[in-house]
Design a protein around this motif. Structure first.
Motif, mmCIF file in Angstrom:
data_model
loop_
_atom_site.group_PDB
_atom_site.id
_atom_site.type_symbol
_atom_site.label_atom_id
_atom_site.label_comp_id
_atom_site.label_asym_id
_atom_site.label_seq_id
_atom_site.Cartn_x
_atom_site.Cartn_y
_atom_site.Cartn_z
ATOM 1 N N GLU A 275 0.117 -4.457 8.095
ATOM 2 C CA GLU A 275 0.147 -5.907 6.279
ATOM 3 C C GLU A 275 0.898 -5.812 5.326
ATOM 4 N N ASP A 276 0.624 -3.792 5.170
ATOM 5 C CA ASP A 276 1.457 -4.004 3.845
ATOM 6 C C ASP A 276 2.456 -3.837 3.621
ATOM 7 N N TYR A 277 3.284 -3.459 4.638
ATOM 8 C CA TYR A 277 4.868 -3.382 5.369
ATOM 9 C C TYR A 277 5.119 -5.236 4.834
ATOM 10 N N ASN A 278 4.482 -6.093 5.672
ATOM 11 C CA ASN A 278 4.577 -7.325 5.581
ATOM 12 C C ASN A 278 5.426 -8.021 4.124
ATOM 13 N N GLN A 279 4.238 -7.144 3.152
ATOM 14 C CA GLN A 279 4.066 -7.852 1.934
ATOM 15 C C GLN A 279 5.197 -7.452 1.138
ATOM 16 N N ALA A 280 5.489 -6.647 1.481
ATOM 17 C CA ALA A 280 6.458 -5.368 0.552
ATOM 18 C C ALA A 280 7.990 -6.297 1.260
ATOM 19 N N LEU A 281 7.703 -7.175 3.130
ATOM 20 C CA LEU A 281 9.227 -7.635 3.165
ATOM 21 C C LEU A 281 8.637 -9.127 2.557
ATOM 22 N N ILE B 89 8.145 -9.647 -0.474
ATOM 23 C CA ILE B 89 9.205 -10.024 -1.828
ATOM 24 C C ILE B 89 10.157 -9.293 -1.942
ATOM 25 N N ASN B 90 10.846 -8.426 -0.880
ATOM 26 C CA ASN B 90 12.155 -7.797 -0.035
ATOM 27 C C ASN B 90 12.534 -7.929 1.237
ATOM 28 N N PRO B 91 13.120 -8.703 1.510
ATOM 29 C CA PRO B 91 13.620 -9.219 2.394
ATOM 30 C C PRO B 91 14.290 -8.141 3.258
ATOM 31 N N ARG B 92 15.825 -7.469 2.231
ATOM 32 C CA ARG B 92 16.155 -6.458 2.872
ATOM 33 C C ARG B 92 15.444 -4.728 1.824
ATOM 34 N N TYR B 93 14.251 -4.776 2.606
ATOM 35 C CA TYR B 93 13.662 -3.452 2.277
ATOM 36 C C TYR B 93 14.197 -3.272 3.284
ATOM 37 N N GLY B 94 14.486 -2.309 3.803
ATOM 38 C CA GLY B 94 14.678 -1.221 5.340
ATOM 39 C C GLY B 94 13.392 -0.409 5.741
ATOM 40 N N ASN B 95 13.279 0.469 4.020
ATOM 41 C CA ASN B 95 11.997 1.603 4.382
ATOM 42 C C ASN B 95 10.725 0.498 4.856
ATOM 43 N N VAL C 183 7.243 -4.370 -5.008
ATOM 44 C CA VAL C 183 7.342 -3.889 -3.414
ATOM 45 C C VAL C 183 7.202 -2.811 -3.249
ATOM 46 N N ASP C 184 7.085 -1.718 -4.055
ATOM 47 C CA ASP C 184 7.487 0.065 -3.448
ATOM 48 C C ASP C 184 5.917 0.164 -3.541
ATOM 49 N N ALA C 185 4.930 -0.372 -4.437
ATOM 50 C CA ALA C 185 3.602 0.258 -4.286
ATOM 51 C C ALA C 185 3.383 -0.607 -2.911
ATOM 52 N N TYR C 186 3.281 -0.961 -2.305
ATOM 53 C CA TYR C 186 3.037 -2.063 -1.380
ATOM 54 C C TYR C 186 3.659 -1.214 -0.369
#
Length: 610
Positions: free
Chosen positions: A308-314, A316-322, A287-290
């Motif tokens: 697109e990358d931030y969407n992918q991170a979210l 994986i982790n919908p609580r990823y505030g940053n 998730v951090d790499a995305y």
């Protein structure tokens, strides 16, 4: 005749954070905080200081581990212990470890101090909790070195370290002066030494409406196992042996991740994207790499790719505030301020103490015209982080926009008290002083901004305006020339140089500048108005009226264009049209509170009616 000059304040763009901020503890954080405070020391001298951690006691001799760059220069240092006792450091006892940014120092005391418990840094994997403690440097706003304890997450533990032994990456919000301080795990065990961090904002070379202060969020530490393997080389034994970790033969995702962050910090965005992509190929749920690849893409102006990358991170982790915060940044850069605000709202809901998200939401609100809402967000960001110079600077801009110029100057003063090298704050304070009529004070601020960064085209532009207002047309033109040398597409500098040329009697030169400004920005009512004045003075009355018409087509409520067109109509013997234009100008001046202009216009109307 009424000219329009363009003064440009600086609005800082939204800031970007690279890493998440979540907490999952074994010991309660308050217990780890107690441990950290008991083992962390300040290493101080008159020029350089940092932090350290007590790792051994032998009789009255205590051994402190720190970053080598904290004690790199032979000098007189003091060790300040948790009970605020000061002990001299004999520099002859400093031992520097080979090939890594680590050193040990010693002090003697008959007092009893806690000693760090050594952990296994190999167990600190992505997503595990980490804490850093140390003594941030003093600022003009906070003149004491205050102990600080911050939490975060490990985001990478590379098998192949960077130069100087750095292999641990973590999200903690570190500050200058914390270098050499302990990195602890959730059990309060020492797993590394903090050495490099996201400790300074990076100012881009140009000031414009999208100037960025970017926070990389890339904090680096040296694993404690690295120290254990090398400690015998300097004759230090802490009674703990390093684990027999197999030598990695194949690069893992963390290795590419840390390389990607290192390239990002060095400005190699394409290389950073490539390394993050490799990390994702190895671990498609990294998730951090995305998130971080999205930040690098955004720096390459690929905001759609970043989203697109931030969407992918979210995903994986919908609580990823940053990731919400960063997606909001990208959406704002694409012009979708409302969607950006929704993302910042989500980031704040996840982490109500996210100062960056409040700051960013304030920027978006300001861009939508909600200056009061922006100030509310800046106030909240300052409440969370009272030593962020950037937030004081943007709050000053919002206050100036609401007419509170004194409040704006107070904010710029505070920003400069925290960071005396903030060129943007000098520029903005210069604008506020200029608006108060203090042109000399404004020039002093512009000079200081250019002393910090001589490549700021808009500061030359603003200084040119102040010089022109003081009657120094030659100096003003020199500044506009310099601004255009730095940025040949700076339309407002062409406009302002055209005004100075006009006032110096060079009407043809003025028109040439106005033409160039309109070539760059064909939608500027102000430049059409100014070119109309110059054309009128050269006898081209009909062309002048065409320019005023174009200005009014762009801005139907442009009082100065009505005023100037009215005078030109009068010169063409069209009294009726002249009076109609002047009456419209007068009504607009009243609405805008420009009483002097209104009275001047009414006198002209009476004269024309005779």
């Amino acid at each position: 005749m009424k000219f329009y000059h363009e003064l440009v304040p600086v609005i800082l763009s939204v800031s970007v954070a690279l890493v998440p901020h979540q907490i999952a503890n074994a010991l309660p954080a308050v217990e780890v905080a107690k441990i950290a405070k008991s083992i962390t020391v300040l290493i101080d001298n008159k020029d350089v200081f940092g932090s350290g951690v007590i790792i051994k006691q032998e009789g009255n001799t205590y051994t402190v581990l720190t970053a080598q760059h904290v004690v790199s220069n032979p000098s007189q240092y003091e060790i300040v212990t948790p009970d605020n006792q000061h002990y001299s450091l004999n520099y002859n006892t400093v031992k520097k470890l080979p090939a890594v940014d680590l050193a040990v120092v010693q002090f003697t005391s008959n007092q009893t101090y806690a000693v760090a418990k050594i952990g296994n840094s190999d167990d600190s994997i992505e997503g595990t909790t980490a804490y850093v403690s140390g003594f941030p440097r003093a600022t003009a706003a906070i003149n004491n070195k205050i102990y600080t304890f911050v939490d975060g997450l490990i985001t990478a533990n590379a098998a192949k370290p960077l130069k100087d032994g750095y292999a641990l990456v973590y999200s903690n919000n570190t500050l200058p002066g914390m270098s050499g301080g302990p990195l602890l795990n959730e059990n309060g065990e020492l797993i590394g030494i903090h050495g490099r961090g996201d400790e300074a904002d990076i100012e881009v070379s140009q000031i414009n409406s999208t100037v960025a202060y970017v926070k990389s969020g890339f904090n680096l530490g040296i694993p404690i196992n690295t120290f254990l393997r090398l400690s015998a080389n300097i004759g230090i034994d802490v009674g703990v042996r390093p684990p027999n970790t197999p030598v990695a033969t194949v690069a893992k995702a963390d290795d590419f991740y840390i390389q990607g962050g290192d390239k990002y910090k060095k400005g190699d965005m394409k290389g950073s994207v490539a390394d993050y992509t490799q990390a994702i190929r190895i671990n498609f749920k990294y998730v951090d790499a995305y998130n971080n690849r999205g930040v690098a893409l955004a720096n390459l102006n690929d905001h759609k790719g970043a989203i697109e990358d931030y969407n992918q991170a979210l995903n994986i982790n919908p609580r990823y505030g940053n990731a919400y915060n960063n997606r909001g940044v990208a959406r704002a850069n694409l012009g979708d301020k409302k969607a950006a605000i929704e993302d910042f709202n989500q980031a704040i809901q996840i982490n109500p103490n996210d100062a960056n998200a409040y700051y960013n939401r304030g920027i978006a609100r300001s861009d939508l015209g909600d200056k009061k809402g922006a100030i509310e967000d800046y106030n909240q960001a300052i409440k969370i982080n009272p030593i962020d110079a950037d937030t004081y600077t943007v709050r000053g801009v919002a206050r100036a926009d609401l007419g509170d110029k004194r409040g704006a100057i107070e904010d710029y003063n505070q920003a400069l008290k925290i960071n005396p090298n903030l060129a943007l704050a000098y520029n903005n304070r210069g604008l506020a002083r200029s608006n108060f009529g203090d042109k000399k004070g404004a020039i002093e601020d512009y000079n200081q901004a250019l002393k910090i960064n001589s490549n700021l085209a808009l500061v030359y532009n603003n200084r040119g305006l102040a010089r022109g207002d003081l009657g120094d047309k030659t100096g003003a033109i020199e500044d506009y020339n310099q601004a255009l040398k730095i940025d040949p597409n700076l339309a407002l500098a062409y406009n302002n140089r055209g005004v100075s040329r006009y006032q110096s009697g060079d009407k043809n030169g003025a028109i040439a500048d106005f033409n160039q400004a309109l070539k760059i920005n064909p939608h500027s009512a102000d430049v059409y108005n100014n070119r109309g004045l110059a054309r009128s003075d050269l006898g081209d009355k009909k062309e002048a009226i065409e320019d005023y018409n174009q200005a009014l087509k762009i801005n139907f409520n442009y009082a100065d264009a009505y005023y100037n067109r009215g005078i030109t109509y009068y010169q063409l013997k069209n009294k009726q049209a002249a009076i109609a234009d002047l009456e419209k100008a007068a009504s607009l001046y009243i609405e805008q509170g420009k009483i002097d202009f209104y009275q001047e216009t009414m006198q002209l109307i009476k004269r024309f009616q005779q």
